[in-house]
Design a protein around this motif. Sequence first.
Motif, PDB file in Angstrom:
ATOM      1  N   GLU A   1       0.832  -1.208   0.000  1.00 20.04           N
ATOM      2  CA  GLU A   1       0.000   0.000   0.000  1.00 20.04           C
ATOM      3  C   GLU A   1       0.864   1.254   0.000  1.00 20.04           C
ATOM      4  O   GLU A   1       0.589   2.213  -0.726  1.00 20.04           O
ATOM      5  CB  GLU A   1      -0.929   0.017   1.223  1.00 20.04           C
TER       6      GLU A   1
ATOM      7  N   ILE B   1      -3.171  -5.869  -2.953  1.00 15.62           N
ATOM      8  CA  ILE B   1      -3.871  -4.776  -2.255  1.00 15.62           C
ATOM      9  C   ILE B   1      -5.371  -4.858  -2.504  1.00 15.62           C
ATOM     10  O   ILE B   1      -6.191  -4.797  -1.571  1.00 15.62           O
ATOM     11  CB  ILE B   1      -3.337  -3.408  -2.731  1.00 15.62           C
TER      12      ILE B   1
ATOM     13  N   VAL C   1      -0.266  -4.867  -6.650  1.00 12.81           N
ATOM     14  CA  VAL C   1      -1.551  -4.170  -6.802  1.00 12.81           C
ATOM     15  C   VAL C   1      -2.697  -5.153  -6.593  1.00 12.81           C
ATOM     16  O   VAL C   1      -3.679  -4.854  -5.895  1.00 12.81           O
ATOM     17  CB  VAL C   1      -1.653  -3.511  -8.196  1.00 12.81           C
TER      18      VAL C   1
ATOM     19  N   SER D   1     -11.308   2.588   0.516  1.00  9.57           N
ATOM     20  CA  SER D   1      -9.903   2.269   0.237  1.00  9.57           C
ATOM     21  C   SER D   1      -9.757   1.707  -1.171  1.00  9.57           C
ATOM     22  O   SER D   1      -8.799   2.019  -1.892  1.00  9.57           O
ATOM     23  CB  SER D   1      -9.372   1.264   1.262  1.00  9.57           C
TER      24      SER D   1
ATOM     25  N   LYS E   1      -5.694   5.473  -7.998  1.00  8.33           N
ATOM     26  CA  LYS E   1      -4.233   5.565  -8.141  1.00  8.33           C
ATOM     27  C   LYS E   1      -3.739   4.853  -9.392  1.00  8.33           C
ATOM     28  O   LYS E   1      -2.736   5.255  -9.984  1.00  8.33           O
ATOM     29  CB  LYS E   1      -3.549   4.984  -6.904  1.00  8.33           C
TER      30      LYS E   1
ATOM     31  N   THR F   1      -7.558   3.117  -4.261  1.00 13.36           N
ATOM     32  CA  THR F   1      -6.594   2.259  -4.956  1.00 13.36           C
ATOM     33  C   THR F   1      -6.841   2.277  -6.457  1.00 13.36           C
ATOM     34  O   THR F   1      -5.911   2.437  -7.257  1.00 13.36           O
ATOM     35  CB  THR F   1      -6.679   0.815  -4.429  1.00 13.36           C
TER      36      THR F   1
ATOM     37  N   GLN G   1      -8.470  -5.570   0.193  1.00  9.90           N
ATOM     38  CA  GLN G   1      -9.505  -4.560   0.421  1.00  9.90           C
ATOM     39  C   GLN G   1     -10.889  -5.087   0.041  1.00  9.90           C
ATOM     40  O   GLN G   1     -11.885  -4.753   0.694  1.00  9.90           O
ATOM     41  CB  GLN G   1      -9.167  -3.290  -0.372  1.00  9.90           C
TER      42      GLN G   1
END
Length: 342
Positions: free
Chosen positions: A161, A184, A181, A196, A203, A200, A188
């Motif tokens: 993260e 993550i 990735v 979150s 991003k 993500t 989540q």
Amino acid sequence: MSKKGVKKRRVAIPAGISAKVLFLSDRTCCVCRQSGKPVQIHHIDENPSNNAIENLAVLCFECHNLTMLIGGFAKKLDAEQIILYRADWARIVSFQRMVEEKRESEFVQADDQIDYVTSTAEALRENKAYELLAMHYNTYGGIDLRDKYIEKAIRSGTSAESELFLRSLQGRADLVPNEKVSEIISRQQRDKSYLSLGRTYAKINDWPNAVKHYCLGIAESIDGGNQFSAAYYLKELCDAGAVAKLFELELESRSKIGDLWWQVRCLEELGWNSELDALLVAKRSEIEASNDLLLLPKLYLALGERKRAITALKTQAASADRFSSADRKRPRGGSDKKRRKS
């Protein structure tokens, strides 16, 4: 001399008043405004005993001489002119001082900020807090130093993260390995951490999923009675430019399949007027051949043919009863011909 030939008695200007008059004029003639010239305080009504501050003006010797010259029916520089010059010059001096004070304040603030930035950075370096150092320099514009400490943080070992967050500061989330990735996102999703997940996906520039999960998280906040959280994340989503991102994605998709109507609508919503006009002009033959009553007015406006645009709008209005509400809104799916046949 007075009317009776008696010379008016001169009364010395009190030091406090003299100082104030000179200060307000910046010790500069209010008429010629040339700094550095010798000046004197002039009595506007020519009564040397009237030392009221509103009766005093700062003049250089040359401009003062003009108050005593007679030319035609009036003096070269009369009382009314001096009052106007004085008021205007006082305003300019006041403004210049305000600007200078602001600059000095900014310099002080800049010095204070430099001290804060350097002292904070030193403390973080001593503790090898590279991730915080990167964030610190990102905030205060040290891009090269930010990138330096991002690399140090990643090399020293940081969570997936954190790595994604740091790379997103650089706009280089693509440098994060796909497996990290995926790790993550899986975590989540398992925890149902919708907000979150939204961050993500944002991003990594997956805006449809970003918006979807932000909205799920915002809805969850509202259901839980937390309007502040809902408002905060909704604002964050909008500030990130999510609306424009979705329109851009739709524009790209519709351009690939040649769906002109939805290209036009996306460009309108994005406010890209020059691109819209260029598209309409480029597709002129296609639009005129199809006799599309929704696109023709837009085309003629893009061409600057106002009369034809008005005529097309009138035709559109007269033919409105031929189109259902769904037709006018141009629903997704299917070609124009299929929609019209239906």
